[in-house]
Every structure is written in structure tokens, then in C-alpha cells.
Write an enzyme that holds these catalytic residues in place. Structure first.
Site, PDB file in Angstrom:
ATOM      1  N   ASP A  31     -14.186  31.062 -50.463  1.00 44.85           N
ATOM      2  CA  ASP A  31     -13.293  31.945 -49.330  1.00 44.85           C
ATOM      3  C   ASP A  31     -13.809  33.091 -49.219  1.00 44.85           C
ATOM      4  O   ASP A  31     -14.387  33.665 -50.285  1.00 44.85           O
ATOM      5  CB  ASP A  31     -11.977  31.777 -49.924  1.00 44.85           C
ATOM      6  CG  ASP A  31     -10.873  31.954 -48.891  1.00 44.85           C
ATOM      7  OD1 ASP A  31     -10.240  31.232 -48.417  1.00 44.85           O
ATOM      8  OD2 ASP A  31     -10.859  32.911 -48.050  1.00 44.85           O
ATOM      9  N   ASN A  32     -13.927  33.750 -48.145  1.00 43.18           N
ATOM     10  CA  ASN A  32     -14.289  35.019 -48.005  1.00 43.18           C
ATOM     11  C   ASN A  32     -13.089  36.277 -48.288  1.00 43.18           C
ATOM     12  O   ASN A  32     -13.269  37.234 -48.023  1.00 43.18           O
ATOM     13  CB  ASN A  32     -15.128  35.258 -46.669  1.00 43.18           C
ATOM     14  CG  ASN A  32     -14.299  35.284 -45.564  1.00 43.18           C
ATOM     15  OD1 ASN A  32     -12.848  35.042 -45.649  1.00 43.18           O
ATOM     16  ND2 ASN A  32     -14.834  35.190 -44.315  1.00 43.18           N
ATOM     17  N   ASP A  50     -18.760  34.026 -47.371  1.00 41.68           N
ATOM     18  CA  ASP A  50     -18.696  33.533 -46.194  1.00 41.68           C
ATOM     19  C   ASP A  50     -19.587  32.533 -45.934  1.00 41.68           C
ATOM     20  O   ASP A  50     -20.581  32.336 -46.336  1.00 41.68           O
ATOM     21  CB  ASP A  50     -19.066  34.857 -45.372  1.00 41.68           C
ATOM     22  CG  ASP A  50     -18.622  34.437 -43.810  1.00 41.68           C
ATOM     23  OD1 ASP A  50     -17.550  35.146 -43.167  1.00 41.68           O
ATOM     24  OD2 ASP A  50     -19.068  33.678 -43.029  1.00 41.68           O
ATOM     25  N   TYR A 140      -9.337  28.756 -29.612  1.00 37.23           N
ATOM     26  CA  TYR A 140      -9.161  28.632 -30.830  1.00 37.23           C
ATOM     27  C   TYR A 140      -9.504  26.903 -30.887  1.00 37.23           C
ATOM     28  O   TYR A 140     -10.163  26.539 -31.500  1.00 37.23           O
ATOM     29  CB  TYR A 140      -7.866  28.856 -31.408  1.00 37.23           C
ATOM     30  CG  TYR A 140      -7.230  28.125 -32.543  1.00 37.23           C
ATOM     31  CD1 TYR A 140      -8.197  28.113 -33.847  1.00 37.23           C
ATOM     32  CD2 TYR A 140      -6.341  27.012 -32.832  1.00 37.23           C
ATOM     33  CE1 TYR A 140      -7.689  27.347 -34.872  1.00 37.23           C
ATOM     34  CE2 TYR A 140      -5.968  26.321 -33.956  1.00 37.23           C
ATOM     35  CZ  TYR A 140      -6.741  26.453 -35.023  1.00 37.23           C
ATOM     36  OH  TYR A 140      -6.426  25.723 -35.901  1.00 37.23           O
TER      37      TYR A 140
END
Ligand code: UDP
Length: 328
Positions: A31-32, A50, A140
Site C-alpha cells: 500500500d502507498n 506505489d 471512476y
């Protein structure tokens, strides 16, 4: 053999990590932390980085024996996706392309992808089935639909088998009350309603009561986040059995209007939650209800939390004990 959860610090991802650990699986999270929370990851190994960064992907795949990937790492604010579509296309599409390249390089053959009911846009039928037309009304949804198409070509070219799961309205929190929804910018109905009894908001605004529904407010299909998590693991296991790539809807198959959701929240919290009708929110379809028959049959998926009262009750357990989310 481990399962890699990309975006495991986010709302649905963190419930996925918890579910995998409860099922005795080895879990690696990448996870970033741009929107996720480190405290939301209840166990397993964690890498910070990332998906667009090849070096961190190579490190994660080299240091672990990854058998399958579950990908939640994406931006998911519909409104923001309309004002800044390139941010969404860059992160959501490029990120997954980079992940697929790493999977190809490291010989990982299975991916379960977090998709959305927003791929359908304005529905042509209710309940919505997977073969209905996809015509997203926001960037999105378009970014998720693009990835679904990319996955199809990666299957035929590289034999990477995928399952895309199109969620309806994810809601609720882990039964323990220790992890839950904690967005920096909250736009979702249930957490916003619960901010009223927490004295963080004076009233909930109901976006339009002139829709073509019984009480005039929008109808949605709310599905518990832990039921979403269980479907992902079933999807991984199905792919590992050598089954073909698939797309499934995940919902409860039952619709509730905004007014009904507010009413159930009043009952659960035993508070008189103030509500006010305001303008429609642009781009909101009037009714979205899933047919999840395909997932129920082919994944042998059995959603456990099928009453809205239980779903909101679990959200209330989390929010009332964590009014500031993961912040102290
Ligand atoms: N909604 C509302 N007031 C709010 C937030 C949402 O009336 O403050 C409505 C919204 O118009 C939609 C439903 O609640 O009909 C669910 O919205 P949410 O943003 O939770 O999920 P979406 O359906 O957009 O994915």
C-alpha cells in the site's frame, strides 16, 4: 504460499487482510498509504509503495512466494474522478498495468480485481446482471471498466486468470469493531449519517426526493464489507482450481431508499437523526440493485450480513468507538 493484497490498508482491503488471516492464509500487503491507514492492517507482512513503482513490486514478488493477487489499490471518489479524470486513469489503470507486468515477470497467474457497479452507469434492467450493458457515467467507473478489458487481454496473451468483482454499496465494519471505514474525505451515506449522532455533523442532507421511486429518494443495494472479503477469497480459490476468468456482481439483491437507510440508522443508534432534503447529486442513478445469483452459484458465496440493521449496527460499533477513525 502467500496472497498479495494491494491496497490492503484501505476500507475494503483491510477487511480482506483480516478475513485472509482468520482463514489461516499467509498475507502480504502492499500500500502507498496515500488514503489507507497502517493501523487498519491487522497482521501479515507489509510493504510501503506505489503500484506504478516497479522496484517495490519486484521486491515484493522476489521476497515472497506470492501465489495470487487481490487488487484494491485505487482512487475511488466519484466526484473527484469527474473533476480530475487523469488522476484516476493514471493511478487506477497504470497502477494495475504495472502490477500485471510484475505478475507476468514473476509467473503469478491469478488476480482478483476490485471493480464496481459504476461500470454499468444508468442501468437498463433491475436487478442488474453481469451481461447488462456497461456505460459508465463517471471517470471512476470508466477506469475500472478499462482495467476489466485489460485483464481480458492479459488472460488470452499470458494466461493470467482473473475475477473482476463489481461491488454495489460496500458498508458496515468488521464484527470486532476494530477496523472500519475511515476516509479523509467522506462521501458515503452511512458514515455521513452516523456523524450526526456523533455530533460531528448537524444533519444529513438527502440528495433529492423527486426520483421515480416509492418515497422519491435513491435506492441502493448495501453489502457488508466482510461479505465482500469472503467473496474475494472464494474467487481466488476458484481460480486456483483451474476455473476460467469471470466477472461477478456482489450485492445483497435488496434495495433501500436513502430515507429508509436514515430510518434504520435512527433505530440502531436510538437517536433522532436530523435529515433535510437538498438538490440531487449529479450523476446519481435512481435505482441500483444487483443480481448476485452468478456469484452465489459459481463461487458458492453466502453473504452473512443480509439485514440492513446488522450492517448499520456493525458500522455504528466501529464509528461510535472510533469517532476520529484511526486518528487518536
Ligand atoms: N446520499 C445522500 N446524502 C449524502 C450522501 C449520499 O442522500 O450525504 C445518497 C446518494 O445520492 C445515493 C446514496 O445516498 O443515492 C448512496 O450514496 P453513496 O455516496 O453512499 O454511494 P454511491 O451509491 O454513490 O456509490
Amino acid at each position: 504460499m502467500a496472497i498479495l493484497v494491494c491496497g490492503g490498508a484501505g476500507y475494503i482491503g483491510s477487511h480482506m487482510v483480516a478475513h485472509l488471516l482468520e482463514q489461516g492464509k499467509e498475507v502480504v500487503t502492499l500500500d502507498n498509504f496515500c488514503t489507507g491507514h497502517r493501523e487498519a492492517i491487522v497482521g501479515g507482512k507489509v510493504y510501503e509503495g506505489d503500484l506504478r513503482d516497479k522496484a517495490i513490486l519486484n521486491k515484493t514478488f522476489t521476497e515472497n512466494n506470492i501465489e495470487a493477487v487481490i487488487d484494491f489499490a485505487a482512487y475511488s471518489l466519484v466526484g473527484e474522478s469527474m473533476s480530475d479524470p487523469l488522476k484516476y486513469f493514471n493511478n487506477n489503470i497504470s497502477g494495475t498495468i504495472s502490477l500485471l507486468e510484475a505478475m507476468k515477470d514473476h509467473g503469478v497467474k491469478y488476480i482478483v480485481f476490485s471493480s464496481t457497479a459504476a461500470t454499468y452507469g444508468e442501468p437498463e434492467n433491475i436487478p442488474i446482471i453481469e451481461d447488462d450493458k456497461t456505460f459508465p457515467t463517471n471517470a471512476y467507473g470508466e477506469s475500472k471498466l478499462c482495467v476489466e478489458k485489460i485483464l481480458k487481454w492479459c488472460d488470452s496473451a499470458y494466461g493470467i486468470k482473473y475475477t473482476a468483482l463489481r461491488y454495489f454499496n460496500a458498508a458496515g465494519a468488521h464484527e470486532s469493531g476494530n477496523i472500519g471505514e475511515a476516509h479523509n474525505t467522506e462521501t458515503h451515506l452511512i458514515p455521513l449519517i452516523l456523524q450526526v449522532p456523533l455530533n460531528k455533523r448537524e444533519k444529513i442532507m438527502i440528495y433529492g426526493d423527486d426520483y421515480n421511486t416509492e418515497d422519491g429518494t435513491c435506492i441502493r443495494d448495501y453489502i457488508h464489507v466482510s461479505d465482500l472479503a469472503s467473496a474475494h477469497l472464494l474467487a481466488v480459490e476458484r481460480l486456483m482450481r483451474g476455473e476460467e476468468s469471470r466477472i461477478y456482481n456482489l450485492g445483497n439483491g435488496k434495495g433501500f431508499s436513502v430515507k429508509e437507510v436514515v430510518e434504520v440508522a435512527r433505530k440502531v443508534t436510538e437517536e433522532d437523526i436530523k435529515a433535510e432534503i437538498s438538490e440531487r447529486r449529479p450523476g446519481d442513478p435512481s435505482v441500483l440493485i444487483a443480481s448476485s445469483d452468478k456469484a452465489i452459484k459459481e463461487l458458492n458465496w453466502k453473504p452473512k450480513f443480509n439485514s440492513l440493521e446488522t450492517i448499520i449496527g456493525s458500522a455504528w460499533k466501529w464509528h461510535s468507538t472510533h469517532p476520529n477513525g484511526y486518528n487518536k
